[in-house]
Motif scaffolding. Structure first.
Motif, short mmCIF file in Angstrom:
data_model
loop_
_atom_site.label_atom_id
_atom_site.label_comp_id
_atom_site.label_asym_id
_atom_site.label_seq_id
_atom_site.Cartn_x
_atom_site.Cartn_y
_atom_site.Cartn_z
N VAL A 131 25.09 12.42 15.59
CA VAL A 131 26.14 12.85 16.51
C VAL A 131 26.11 14.37 16.62
N LEU A 132 26.18 14.88 17.85
CA LEU A 132 26.21 16.33 18.06
C LEU A 132 27.64 16.78 18.35
N ILE A 133 28.08 17.79 17.60
CA ILE A 133 29.39 18.40 17.78
C ILE A 133 29.18 19.85 18.23
N ARG A 134 29.89 20.26 19.28
CA ARG A 134 29.84 21.66 19.71
C ARG A 134 31.18 22.32 19.40
N LEU A 135 31.12 23.52 18.84
CA LEU A 135 32.32 24.22 18.39
C LEU A 135 32.49 25.56 19.08
N GLU A 136 33.75 25.89 19.32
CA GLU A 136 34.12 27.19 19.88
C GLU A 136 35.30 27.75 19.09
N PRO A 137 35.19 28.98 18.53
CA PRO A 137 34.05 29.88 18.61
C PRO A 137 32.94 29.49 17.63
N PHE A 138 31.81 30.16 17.76
CA PHE A 138 30.66 29.92 16.89
C PHE A 138 30.74 30.88 15.72
N THR A 139 30.70 30.34 14.51
CA THR A 139 30.94 31.15 13.31
C THR A 139 29.96 32.31 13.18
N ALA A 140 28.70 32.08 13.49
CA ALA A 140 27.71 33.15 13.38
C ALA A 140 28.07 34.32 14.28
N LYS A 180 31.84 7.22 22.99
CA LYS A 180 32.63 5.98 23.06
C LYS A 180 31.77 4.77 22.72
N GLY A 181 30.49 4.83 23.07
CA GLY A 181 29.59 3.72 22.75
C GLY A 181 29.44 3.53 21.25
N LEU A 182 29.33 4.63 20.52
CA LEU A 182 29.23 4.54 19.06
C LEU A 182 30.53 4.03 18.46
N ILE A 183 31.64 4.55 18.95
CA ILE A 183 32.94 4.10 18.43
C ILE A 183 33.12 2.61 18.66
N ASP A 184 32.77 2.13 19.84
CA ASP A 184 32.88 0.70 20.13
C ASP A 184 31.99 -0.13 19.21
N ASP A 185 30.76 0.36 18.97
CA ASP A 185 29.85 -0.37 18.08
C ASP A 185 30.40 -0.44 16.66
N LEU A 186 30.97 0.66 16.19
CA LEU A 186 31.50 0.68 14.83
C LEU A 186 32.74 -0.21 14.71
N ILE A 187 33.55 -0.24 15.73
CA ILE A 187 34.74 -1.11 15.71
C ILE A 187 34.34 -2.57 15.60
N GLN A 188 33.20 -2.92 16.20
CA GLN A 188 32.75 -4.31 16.20
C GLN A 188 32.14 -4.76 14.88
N THR A 194 38.01 24.81 18.51
CA THR A 194 38.00 23.60 19.33
C THR A 194 36.60 23.00 19.32
N PHE A 195 36.51 21.74 19.73
CA PHE A 195 35.21 21.08 19.72
C PHE A 195 35.10 20.07 20.86
N ASP A 196 33.86 19.76 21.20
CA ASP A 196 33.60 18.59 22.04
C ASP A 196 32.46 17.80 21.41
N ILE A 197 32.23 16.61 21.94
CA ILE A 197 31.16 15.75 21.44
C ILE A 197 30.30 15.36 22.64
N PRO A 198 29.22 16.09 22.89
CA PRO A 198 28.39 15.76 24.05
C PRO A 198 27.70 14.40 23.94
N GLY A 199 27.63 13.86 22.71
CA GLY A 199 27.08 12.52 22.59
C GLY A 199 26.40 12.25 21.27
N TYR A 200 25.70 11.12 21.24
CA TYR A 200 25.01 10.69 20.02
C TYR A 200 23.70 10.01 20.39
N MET A 201 22.86 9.80 19.39
CA MET A 201 21.64 9.03 19.57
C MET A 201 21.42 8.17 18.34
#
Length: 263
Positions: free
Chosen positions: A163-172, A254-262, A201-208
């Motif tokens: 899972v990729l998480i993007r954060l704002e601000p960037f610590t570096a 959401k696809g990962l969350i649904d899979d884990l719920i199942q 703050t963060f967003d989740i552009p997705g997973y693989m």
């Protein structure tokens, strides 16, 4: 979808350089802020693991040539652990009972297990800045079967999801702005005050999935050490060989969350 590749002329040294540019991106869309008490907890962990010398992290990445300062270690640790809490809070919001991220400090040899383990599904969390567009995995860490080489024969070499998480601000960026990024010493009180000035703050552009990783390796979704992202600029230099996937090619969380719920 692969990155675009071209040779660009570097006027500084008169040589042509490898430059890769994005072809499938996602705009940063923050989901929520991370609670301040969690930010403080993560700060204490990251400071101890870097400037405080209480735990162990690799001073350079597997294929990287850059030996990391304590400032760099702090930034990487703080960013990475914040990302874990970001995903944990997202799982909680969706009624998934996932174990809380660990902020204990361990010695060498006790790291690099999965970030989350939910009903025998192992989930790795990767983080980047808010405008980041790649999920990167160092190629020397992964074999052709999508197994994590440092953990081979330990029972923790296989990850089911990334899972990729993007954060704002960037610590570096915060540390660079305050001339602390390349330091090996820093006042805990001063640094905590600096970090506490911001809302994260963060967003989740997705997973693989691991299957996608295997396909990335097979199809050579690879960006080499010494190449540049988008343009020839020092901060855009790639320090290690990496497999990559663009944010636009990641699946909706959401696809990962649904899979884990199942499960």
């Amino acid at each position: 979808m692969k990155l675009n590749f071209q040779k660009q002329y570097d006027y500084a040294d008169g040589l042509f350089k490898d430059v890769y540019s994005f072809t499938n991106t996602k705009k940063f869309q923050p989901l929520k802020s991370i609670d301040r008490d969690l930010v403080e907890e993560v700060f204490n962990f990251a400071y101890g693991m870097s400037f405080g010398g209480e735990g162990h992290h690799r001073v350079h990445r597997t294929g990287g040539s850059n030996r990391r300062s304590n400032g760099e270690l702090f930034a990487d640790t703080f960013q990475g652990k914040l990302a874990e809490f970001a995903l944990w809070s997202t799982f909680k919001d969706n009624n998934l009972d996932v174990v809380r991220p660990d902020t204990e400090m361990y010695g060498e040899g006790l790291w690099d297990s999965s970030d989350f383990n939910f009903k025998e599904k192992k989930i790795a969390v990767k983080s980047t800045k808010s405008y980041g567009q790649l999920l990167l995995l160092e190629s020397e860490d992964w074999n052709n079967e999508g197994l994590y080489i440092p953990n081979l024969n330990t029972g923790s070499e296989s990850y089911d999801y990334f899972v990729l998480i993007r954060l704002e601000p960037f610590t570096a960026d915060i540390l660079l702005k305050n001339r602390l990024y390349f330091n090996n010493t820093a006042s805990e009180e001063k640094l905590k005050g600096l970090i506490s000035e911001y809302e994260y703050t963060f967003d989740i552009p997705g997973y693989m999935s691991r299957r996608t990783l295997i396909e990335m390796i097979r199809r050579n979704y690879f960006i080499p050490k010494g190449a540049y992202l988008n343009k020839i600029y020092k901060k855009n230099l790639i320090d290690a060989n990496n497999y990559y996937i663009q944010t636009g090619n990641l699946k909706n969380i959401k696809g990962l969350i649904d899979d884990l719920i199942q499960l």
